[in-house]
Design a protein around this motif. Structure first.
Motif, PDB file in Angstrom:
ATOM      1  N   GLY A  57      15.661  24.825  18.920  1.00 33.93           N
ATOM      2  CA  GLY A  57      17.088  24.827  19.199  1.00 33.93           C
ATOM      3  C   GLY A  57      17.580  23.509  19.777  1.00 33.93           C
ATOM      4  O   GLY A  57      17.103  22.421  19.438  1.00 33.93           O
ATOM      5  N   GLY A  58      18.537  23.625  20.690  1.00 30.34           N
ATOM      6  CA  GLY A  58      19.145  22.438  21.276  1.00 30.34           C
ATOM      7  C   GLY A  58      18.268  21.698  22.260  1.00 30.34           C
ATOM      8  O   GLY A  58      18.592  20.566  22.648  1.00 30.34           O
ATOM      9  N   LEU A  59      17.144  22.291  22.681  1.00 27.02           N
ATOM     10  CA  LEU A  59      16.279  21.608  23.641  1.00 27.02           C
ATOM     11  C   LEU A  59      15.754  20.278  23.099  1.00 27.02           C
ATOM     12  O   LEU A  59      15.548  19.335  23.866  1.00 27.02           O
ATOM     13  CB  LEU A  59      15.103  22.520  24.023  1.00 27.02           C
ATOM     14  N   VAL A  60      15.562  20.198  21.792  1.00 24.25           N
ATOM     15  CA  VAL A  60      15.066  18.936  21.226  1.00 24.25           C
ATOM     16  C   VAL A  60      16.155  17.871  21.197  1.00 24.25           C
ATOM     17  O   VAL A  60      15.863  16.691  20.961  1.00 24.25           O
ATOM     18  CB  VAL A  60      14.486  19.155  19.809  1.00 24.25           C
ATOM     19  N   GLU A  61      17.426  18.268  21.411  1.00 23.33           N
ATOM     20  CA  GLU A  61      18.508  17.298  21.529  1.00 23.33           C
ATOM     21  C   GLU A  61      18.666  16.804  22.966  1.00 23.33           C
ATOM     22  O   GLU A  61      19.347  15.814  23.209  1.00 23.33           O
ATOM     23  CB  GLU A  61      19.828  17.924  21.056  1.00 23.33           C
ATOM     24  N   VAL A  62      18.050  17.504  23.906  1.00 20.24           N
ATOM     25  CA  VAL A  62      18.193  17.149  25.321  1.00 20.24           C
ATOM     26  C   VAL A  62      17.168  16.115  25.731  1.00 20.24           C
ATOM     27  O   VAL A  62      17.501  15.004  26.147  1.00 20.24           O
ATOM     28  CB  VAL A  62      18.081  18.408  26.206  1.00 20.24           C
ATOM     29  N   ILE A  63      15.898  16.454  25.616  1.00 23.41           N
ATOM     30  CA  ILE A  63      14.864  15.531  26.077  1.00 23.41           C
ATOM     31  C   ILE A  63      14.369  14.659  24.918  1.00 23.41           C
ATOM     32  O   ILE A  63      14.476  15.025  23.753  1.00 23.41           O
ATOM     33  CB  ILE A  63      13.682  16.281  26.738  1.00 23.41           C
ATOM     34  N   GLU A  64      13.859  13.515  25.253  1.00 23.94           N
ATOM     35  CA  GLU A  64      13.199  12.638  24.287  1.00 23.94           C
ATOM     36  C   GLU A  64      11.702  12.772  24.512  1.00 23.94           C
ATOM     37  O   GLU A  64      11.169  12.315  25.528  1.00 23.94           O
ATOM     38  CB  GLU A  64      13.654  11.200  24.491  1.00 23.94           C
ATOM     39  N   ASP A  65      11.030  13.430  23.587  1.00 27.06           N
ATOM     40  CA  ASP A  65       9.611  13.725  23.742  1.00 27.06           C
ATOM     41  C   ASP A  65       8.816  12.434  23.920  1.00 27.06           C
ATOM     42  O   ASP A  65       8.909  11.503  23.125  1.00 27.06           O
ATOM     43  CB  ASP A  65       9.121  14.477  22.500  1.00 27.06           C
ATOM     44  N   GLY A  66       8.058  12.394  25.014  1.00 25.71           N
ATOM     45  CA  GLY A  66       7.247  11.217  25.292  1.00 25.71           C
ATOM     46  C   GLY A  66       7.974  10.109  26.015  1.00 25.71           C
ATOM     47  O   GLY A  66       7.384   9.055  26.291  1.00 25.71           O
ATOM     48  N   ARG A  67       9.264  10.337  26.345  1.00 32.05           N
ATOM     49  CA  ARG A  67      10.020   9.321  27.080  1.00 32.05           C
ATOM     50  C   ARG A  67      10.675   9.900  28.337  1.00 32.05           C
ATOM     51  O   ARG A  67      10.586   9.323  29.408  1.00 32.05           O
ATOM     52  CB  ARG A  67      11.078   8.696  26.169  1.00 32.05           C
ATOM     53  N   SER A  68      11.340  11.044  28.203  1.00 32.06           N
ATOM     54  CA  SER A  68      11.965  11.681  29.369  1.00 32.06           C
ATOM     55  C   SER A  68      11.433  13.086  29.594  1.00 32.06           C
ATOM     56  O   SER A  68      11.900  13.800  30.479  1.00 32.06           O
ATOM     57  CB  SER A  68      13.491  11.739  29.194  1.00 32.06           C
ATOM     58  N   GLY A  69      10.467  13.495  28.792  1.00 29.34           N
ATOM     59  CA  GLY A  69       9.882  14.823  28.934  1.00 29.34           C
ATOM     60  C   GLY A  69       8.897  15.092  27.812  1.00 29.34           C
ATOM     61  O   GLY A  69       8.450  14.160  27.117  1.00 29.34           O
ATOM     62  N   TRP A  70       8.564  16.365  27.638  1.00 31.98           N
ATOM     63  CA  TRP A  70       7.596  16.781  26.620  1.00 31.98           C
ATOM     64  C   TRP A  70       8.148  17.984  25.870  1.00 31.98           C
ATOM     65  O   TRP A  70       8.825  18.836  26.455  1.00 31.98           O
ATOM     66  CB  TRP A  70       6.258  17.167  27.242  1.00 31.98           C
ATOM     67  N   ALA A  71       7.836  18.096  24.576  1.00 28.09           N
ATOM     68  CA  ALA A  71       8.228  19.238  23.766  1.00 28.09           C
ATOM     69  C   ALA A  71       6.983  19.827  23.121  1.00 28.09           C
ATOM     70  O   ALA A  71       6.156  19.088  22.552  1.00 28.09           O
ATOM     71  CB  ALA A  71       9.229  18.825  22.696  1.00 28.09           C
TER      72      ALA A  71
END
Length: 423
Positions: free
Chosen positions: A337-351
């Protein structure tokens, strides 16, 4: 009405009430015209202080900032914690039985609840007839969406949810029927509804209030890593997924974690009892603390090193992840969903993949193994919050949405009247 009167004839206050401020000006022909602020109704299906409730408050604030002379009526189904945050913004707050499509009690709503529908539609029609703009928060306020079709150009719907299956089909039909102008809070939400191109839609990320500055990062590996999960206790939010992930870790790794779960279930005591029993089990006892819903969670974010959002189903955006970034805390989220639009994986968080405790456990192990690798994530998240998700970032977009309607207002008799334009 603009607050900049540097051009055109002088304006004088001719009336002061608890409603909008009325100003009088002289036109070119010497005639007197009356300009008043917009009449705006803001309708919300909730009364607590969870994500959609806070988004509603922040949007009402943005509307007030954009239209300071407006008469803003907030409509809620009942009194609750949200009222305190709206009292200084709304002109008035009213409580009435809205006809809301909820999954819980849906069968009753479709039977005995139908007896209340005519009255709800009549109240909604009166509201549309006496307001220049009706802002409807969330897709489940069915009475106002039905009536919106008969008042073209007066409704803005703010969609914050991604429903599933039959519920999505029903709500999509309702949105199409309403012909309302629709604001989606993420690209994922807009894609989920897949409305026809002819319907006017926008994507505006929620503007979320945050602290003036991020809290300093203190984790260096010398103490347990503090994990925070904040949100309503439900299967969808994934508290059990996170607990399964921690259970799957080897004991030496598990002993280096400390988890705080904050939130309550909505009228579901059985789920709360099950969570309490799970936390009291031998593998989690002493490592997991569960606290009830907190309307002011700032101190929890400051306590945390990492915020976990292990949602099973798509979040329309992910308010908790945004709040984490505002406090300078990296978020570990489900890649859905929209969570992948919020954080940048490997830069500001993890997905990580949703509903995969083993993937979540593996990421937690890597986070514990190398704190230096993510030391800059908090600062990167804070910068992204300020640029994309702050109240200021969203307020400008909301103001632009409302502005075209400010030129046309309703006179005392309820008919359209064009505000005078001065040279």
């Amino acid at each position: 009405m603009t607050s900049d009167h540097s051009e055109g004839p002088p304006l004088a206050v001719v009336g002061e009430t608890q409603g909008p401020l009325c100003l009088r000006g002289t036109g070119r022909a010497g005639k007197v015209g009356v300009v008043r602020g917009m009449r705006i109704a803001c309708v919300h299906q909730g009364y607590e202080l969870y994500g959609s409730d806070r988004c509603f408050v922040e949007t009402v604030r943005a509307i007030r900032a954009a239209q300071p002379a407006a008469e803003i009526t907030v409509v809620l189904p009942r009194r609750g914690p949200i009222v305190a945050l709206l009292e200084g913004v709304a002109t008035r707050i009213v409580f009435e039985p809205l006809w809301i499509l909820r999954r819980r009690g849906f069968a009753r709503l479709m039977t005995l609840g139908l007896l209340r529908l005519p009255g709800a539609l009549l109240r909604a029609a009166r509201r549309f007839a006496t307001h220049d703009l009706v802002y409807i928060n969330t897709t489940v306020v069915a009475d106002h969406l039905v009536v919106a079709r008969f008042f073209p150009g007066r409704a803005i719907l703010h969609a914050h949810e991604i429903p599933e299956g039959l519920v999505r089909a029903v709500l999509r039909t309702l949105l199409r029927f309403s012909r309302a102008e629709i604001v989606f809070n993420s690209r994922a939400t807009r894609a989920a509804f897949a409305l026809p191109p002819a319907q006017q839609t926008h994507v505006i990320y929620n503007g979320i209030a945050g602290p003036a500055e991020a809290a300093p990062t203190t984790y260096d590996g010398s103490r347990p890593l503090r994990l925070l999960m904040l949100g309503r206790v439900s299967r969808i939010k994934g508290q059990d997924v996170l607990l399964d992930a921690i259970d799957a870790l080897p004991e030496p790794v598990r002993s280096r974690l400390e988890l705080r779960i904050v939130g309550s279930a909505f009228e579901d005591e059985a789920r709360e009892r099950a969570l309490a029993e799970r936390i009291a089990g031998p593998s989690l006892r002493g490592r997991v603390a569960w606290m009830p819903f907190d309307p002011d969670p700032g101190h929890h974010y400051r306590w945390a090193d990492i915020v976990v959002v292990p949602s099973r189903l798509p979040e329309s955006l992910g308010r908790v992840a945004i709040e984490a970034m505002a406090h300078g805390r990296p978020a570990l989220v489900s890649a859905i969903g929209g969570l992948v639009e919020v954080i940048e994986d490997g830069r500001s968080g993890w997905a990580v993949p949703p509903d995969r405790p083993e993937a979540l456990a593996d990421t937690l192990s890597r986070i514990l193994a190398d704190p230096a690798a993510w030391r800059g994530f908090g600062a990167a998240g804070r910068a992204r919050y300020e640029a994309v998700f702050s109240e200021a970032a969203a307020a400008e977009a909301i103001a632009a949405l409302v502005a075209p309607r400010a030129g046309t207002v309703l006179d005392a008799a309820g008919s359209s009247a064009r505000s005078p334009v001065y040279p």
